[in-house]
Design an enzyme around this catalytic site. Sequence first.
Site, PDB file in Angstrom:
ATOM      1  N   HIS A 129       1.685   4.392  -2.967  1.00  0.00           N
ATOM      2  CA  HIS A 129       1.816   5.950  -2.590  1.00  0.00           C
ATOM      3  C   HIS A 129       2.484   6.287  -3.986  1.00  0.00           C
ATOM      4  O   HIS A 129       2.441   7.607  -4.721  1.00  0.00           O
ATOM      5  CB  HIS A 129       1.383   6.545  -1.736  1.00  0.00           C
ATOM      6  CG  HIS A 129       0.336   6.734  -0.506  1.00  0.00           C
ATOM      7  ND1 HIS A 129      -1.333   6.911  -0.598  1.00  0.00           N
ATOM      8  CD2 HIS A 129       0.524   5.335   0.957  1.00  0.00           C
ATOM      9  CE1 HIS A 129      -1.746   6.964  -0.300  1.00  0.00           C
ATOM     10  NE2 HIS A 129      -0.765   6.324   0.656  1.00  0.00           N
ATOM     11  N   GLU A 147      -5.942   7.117  -0.904  1.00  0.00           N
ATOM     12  CA  GLU A 147      -5.739   5.543  -0.348  1.00  0.00           C
ATOM     13  C   GLU A 147      -6.902   4.093  -0.840  1.00  0.00           C
ATOM     14  O   GLU A 147      -5.959   3.729  -0.913  1.00  0.00           O
ATOM     15  CB  GLU A 147      -6.585   6.253   1.396  1.00  0.00           C
ATOM     16  CG  GLU A 147      -5.573   7.336   2.349  1.00  0.00           C
ATOM     17  CD  GLU A 147      -4.159   6.562   2.587  1.00  0.00           C
ATOM     18  OE1 GLU A 147      -4.555   5.459   2.959  1.00  0.00           O
ATOM     19  OE2 GLU A 147      -3.889   7.495   2.566  1.00  0.00           O
ATOM     20  N   HIS A 165       0.557  -1.112  -0.174  1.00  0.00           N
ATOM     21  CA  HIS A 165       0.376   0.119  -0.111  1.00  0.00           C
ATOM     22  C   HIS A 165       0.555   1.182   0.111  1.00  0.00           C
ATOM     23  O   HIS A 165       0.401   2.298  -0.924  1.00  0.00           O
ATOM     24  CB  HIS A 165      -1.069   0.364   0.861  1.00  0.00           C
ATOM     25  CG  HIS A 165      -1.565   0.968   1.472  1.00  0.00           C
ATOM     26  ND1 HIS A 165      -2.809   1.381   1.321  1.00  0.00           N
ATOM     27  CD2 HIS A 165      -1.325   2.306   1.988  1.00  0.00           C
ATOM     28  CE1 HIS A 165      -3.306   2.587   1.341  1.00  0.00           C
ATOM     29  NE2 HIS A 165      -2.715   3.349   1.789  1.00  0.00           N
ATOM     30  N   GLU A 166       1.985   1.229   0.347  1.00  0.00           N
ATOM     31  CA  GLU A 166       2.612   2.615   0.793  1.00  0.00           C
ATOM     32  C   GLU A 166       3.432   2.226  -0.411  1.00  0.00           C
ATOM     33  O   GLU A 166       3.827   3.695  -1.112  1.00  0.00           O
ATOM     34  CB  GLU A 166       3.705   2.271   2.079  1.00  0.00           C
ATOM     35  CG  GLU A 166       2.572   2.194   3.552  1.00  0.00           C
ATOM     36  CD  GLU A 166       1.824   2.934   3.898  1.00  0.00           C
ATOM     37  OE1 GLU A 166       1.889   4.809   2.814  1.00  0.00           O
ATOM     38  OE2 GLU A 166       1.037   2.620   4.393  1.00  0.00           O
TER      39      GLU A 166
END
Length: 272
Positions: free
Chosen positions: A132, A189, A128-129
């Site tokens: 970004h 997100e 997930h990070e």
Amino acid sequence: MLRTAKTVMLSLCLMVMLSSCSHSPTGRNQLLLFSGDDMANLGQRSFEEMKKSQPISDDKAINAYVQCVTAAILKVVPPQSNFSEWEVVVFDSDQVNAFALPGGKIGVYTGLLDVAKTPDQLAAVIGHEIGHVLADHSNERLSRSQLTALGLTITGITLSDNPYGDLALAGLGLGVQVGILLPYNRAQESESDKIGLQLMHQAGFDPSASVTLWQNMAKASKGAPPELLSTHPSPDTRINALQTGVNQLPNVPHRLTSSCPRPPSKKQSKNI
């Protein structure tokens, strides 16, 4: 004269918007005002400051575990044009958090391991990070912030002769925050969740662990703000979206479920 200045500023805003449009990895429209090199330099400088100001974990087992999971994810991440290597640092903190910055900088807090309890769950966070960074979210947020500030300046000029101008500006500031910045961040997100699912799936982790992770997060969080005023989707919204994403992935064997041995968490270590 004032009207001419307003027209010029509005024209400049329109030109910026039209000339800086891009698309994210999922096809979402983006506004990116800064170069990739600029964002990489900013991320690298910020990371160096964090390493100076925050304690770094010297636990060899925890560092090896985080590096193992991250390395598996990075094997399926395409090469980046603005940096050549990713750097991973484990910070010694009870924060349940992790992050990735432009320039390939990844930080993981040891407190996260008390909630991300398996390699697959940690992979969900790391993926997930990294999502970004791959989607240029920092550039997007900074660009949107700059454009919002310019818009408020223009509006301030327009309302300068209005006796209720200050009150109108205050209301506009709240409207911009709730109506533009926060929903926009929720979109980022959700997009990173989608990218993270793809990355962990391609790397051989079990993507369904992302659902369990956010169930753990929901249990660990208390007093969270309502979704309307939050920069993150609510746990239920996030869990439902992740489950939908998992169901849409092809069914392949999960190769890395136990390849990265998980060390005892801080809480477990204190009880040994």
